[in-house]
Design an enzyme around this catalytic site. Sequence first.
Site, PDB file in Angstrom:
ATOM      1  N   ASP A   1      -1.170  -1.007  -4.338  1.00 19.01           N
ATOM      2  CA  ASP A   1      -1.190   0.266  -3.632  1.00 19.01           C
ATOM      3  C   ASP A   1       0.271   0.622  -3.298  1.00 19.01           C
ATOM      4  O   ASP A   1       1.196  -0.181  -3.474  1.00 19.01           O
ATOM      5  CB  ASP A   1      -2.075   0.219  -2.381  1.00 19.01           C
TER       6      ASP A   1
HETATM    7  C1  BGC Z   1      -3.515   5.240  -1.117  1.00 22.39           C
HETATM    8  C2  BGC Z   1      -4.097   5.102  -2.503  1.00 22.39           C
HETATM    9  C3  BGC Z   1      -3.513   6.176  -3.396  1.00 22.39           C
HETATM   10  C4  BGC Z   1      -2.012   6.048  -3.401  1.00 22.39           C
HETATM   11  C5  BGC Z   1      -1.334   7.043  -4.327  1.00 22.39           C
HETATM   12  C6  BGC Z   1      -2.010   5.309  -1.136  1.00 22.39           C
HETATM   13  O1  BGC Z   1      -1.493   5.599   0.104  1.00 22.39           O
HETATM   14  O2  BGC Z   1      -3.960   4.171  -0.308  1.00 22.39           O
HETATM   15  O3  BGC Z   1      -5.498   5.194  -2.446  1.00 22.39           O
HETATM   16  O4  BGC Z   1      -4.050   6.072  -4.683  1.00 22.39           O
HETATM   17  O5  BGC Z   1      -1.537   6.244  -2.088  1.00 22.39           O
HETATM   18  O6  BGC Z   1      -1.447   8.321  -3.871  1.00 22.39           O
END
Ligand code: BGC
Length: 729
Positions: free
Chosen positions: A255
């Site tokens: 993530d």
């Molecule tokens: C989120 C993810 C997301 C990523 C990219 C993160 O803060 O937890 O679910 O895919 O950002 O946007």
Amino acid sequence: MSVPEKVAQLTQFFYFRLPPGSEPSLDFDAERQPAMVEEAIRTGRAGALLFVTDPSEINRLQRMVVDGNRLGIPALFGFDVIHGLRTIFPVPIAMAASWDPASIEESQRIAAREARAVGIHWTFAPMVDIARDPRWGRMVEGAGEDPYLAGVVAAAQVRGFQESDDPAETVIAGPKHLVGYGAAAGGRDYDEVELSDSDLWNVYLPPFKAAVDAGAKNIMTAYMTLNGLPATGSGWLLEGLLRKTWGFEGFVVSDANAVKNLVTHGFAENARDSAIRALKSGVDMEMAISDPAYEHLADALADDASMAEVLDASVRRVLTAKAEIGLLDAPFVDEAGSREILGRPAHRDTARVAAERSMVLLRNEGSLLPLAANELGSVAVIGSLADSARDTIGPWVFDYDLDETVTILEGIRARVGSDVNVAFEPGIPVVQRTFPSMFDQFGRNRPHDPEDFDETAAFEAAVEAARASDVAVVVVGEWQNMIGEAASRSSLDLPGRQLELLQAVVATGTPVVALVMNGRPLDLRWPASHVPAILDVWYPGTRGGEAVARVLFGDVAPGGKLPFSWPRSVGQVPIGYSHRLSHEPENQARRYWDEASTPLFPFGFGLTYGDVEYSLPVIDRDYMGLHDVATVSVSLVNTADRMVDDVVQLYLHQRFGSASRPVRELKAFQRVTLAARESRTVVFVVGPRERTYWSAASHSWVVEPSVFDAWIGPDSTTQLGVTFEVSDN
Ligand code: BGC
């Protein structure tokens, strides 16, 4: 490939350009960020990018990537295509409420086509995290509380994203966030997670397994610690369970900034240590907002020859993904062609149907719904959410076109025509969050009132409009920036004076329909006993207002069902239907002295326009061996003179065994549409797969001799059951 060239393939950068005047609230320097990323691209240090959606911008950056590395390897472009790119479908929790895998699959197939048309190869979806605590705002992105429903919904989404007659219209699906993210302590997003082994195996992991079995080519890690170990540094989870046990062959991405966060967790010593530990644990690619930890890898690997193989394996997985999605053959996107695809009317039609199928009728006293347009002289539409295009499409969307979004007000106006007088009154001002949302910085995302909004006058005007109308449709709920990532709440109350407004409207004596716009259950105790009709419309998407009108006026019957138990108040959280029994089960509904401990609306619940009568289920054998399969069937009759929709649900309970089992668990379901007076027999299979569970006694999957109950009905409270015995002889 040199080591730095390999490391580049494992590095993904956000590329952000915030609109002028934005106040960045993320952990990065908005001025410096694009320049920093372009510099990394030019010097061959980026293997993937995210957050770019404009096809000409994607081509520009892709050209830079291809020219910037010696081997000319293009970058994967990823994005959160959660419920549509240009055509916005209902939010994921709504799609789950349709209990209709075919509609979900088709919606995500369209989302994939639109995403691919602009040059996106990979979506960070579906989110398959189980959510049993509605304080957690990301409940809106998932399929709710149940592992079986979530698994079916996850698999449908993976197929939709990844499978098509034309592979050039697919994207890589990235189920997330492995694992347990939805069980954040106190419902506070990003907070630590402590899960029992039993819940981990029986509840939180199965949707991931379903997504992997459906062929998902990517998996995203989770931000938090799971039982004391950061999920992004858990070799047990990634290398062990995901790759070795489940046989996952795709690539794993962290993530955002989650590799560097291994330092925050008090786990890694520094960025370099976090990079080594993440890679060793099985994180192939780092998603970085800035200054990737993986940039330390080249240097770190020089001291550790044993890592060369690990590095190569990760690079191979990423390059395989690039080859399989067709990126190596066609790195650039057809900018002109994308416009035609994004504009397709058929996509909007599918979104409308998906919205219709997602709505859940929670109450319909005196059959107030459906409304008869030809018998009405006037309708009052109340609540600012009723005419907010931005809220109609919900959170986690960025490339929408508000001009083509149909609000509830617009949908009702168009449906009833000019003979019916439709008055609109917002009633109360937009409610703002105490702490702003990080998404507010993306241009048009922060809700605003008109400058001269007069609160007292607006409230009175709304009540007057209701009094003067034949029916009042009041839209209540949460503004879209109150739900989603970093949108946890300590209360489930309707924000602002919405309840007071609803009460004042009901007091006029005009019949009231409440429409709930939400991505989590809200406190509806008062409405559930005072407002005759309540329809959960969620955030219904681009054609949402039209779908709402078609359900309200009976062009289609509602048939969605709740994918979670709806608590009475926040004090009951977490509450779920598949709990275990304990001391004094006869007092199960009276565990609190001040309020019933049952949900306001149970899991699987939802009404339709009419009654479906269920027969007692019939089983083809009541005694069987461990590995035998039984069929359980039920007959349904639509007693109404109109078409209705229902979801037939099968629940199973094991009465005794090596561990204590929940009172019941969903094991199969089927959405059915029945013509007026139609009868239907629905057959389910109950075999060893349905009876398998992870036992806390043996720490393994088991199928056991026992006595079982199987119930079939329209929701999780059904008492229509049969009993059968399973023996190991
Ligand atoms: C989120 C993810 C997301 C990523 C990219 C993160 O803060 O937890 O679910 O895919 O950002 O946007």
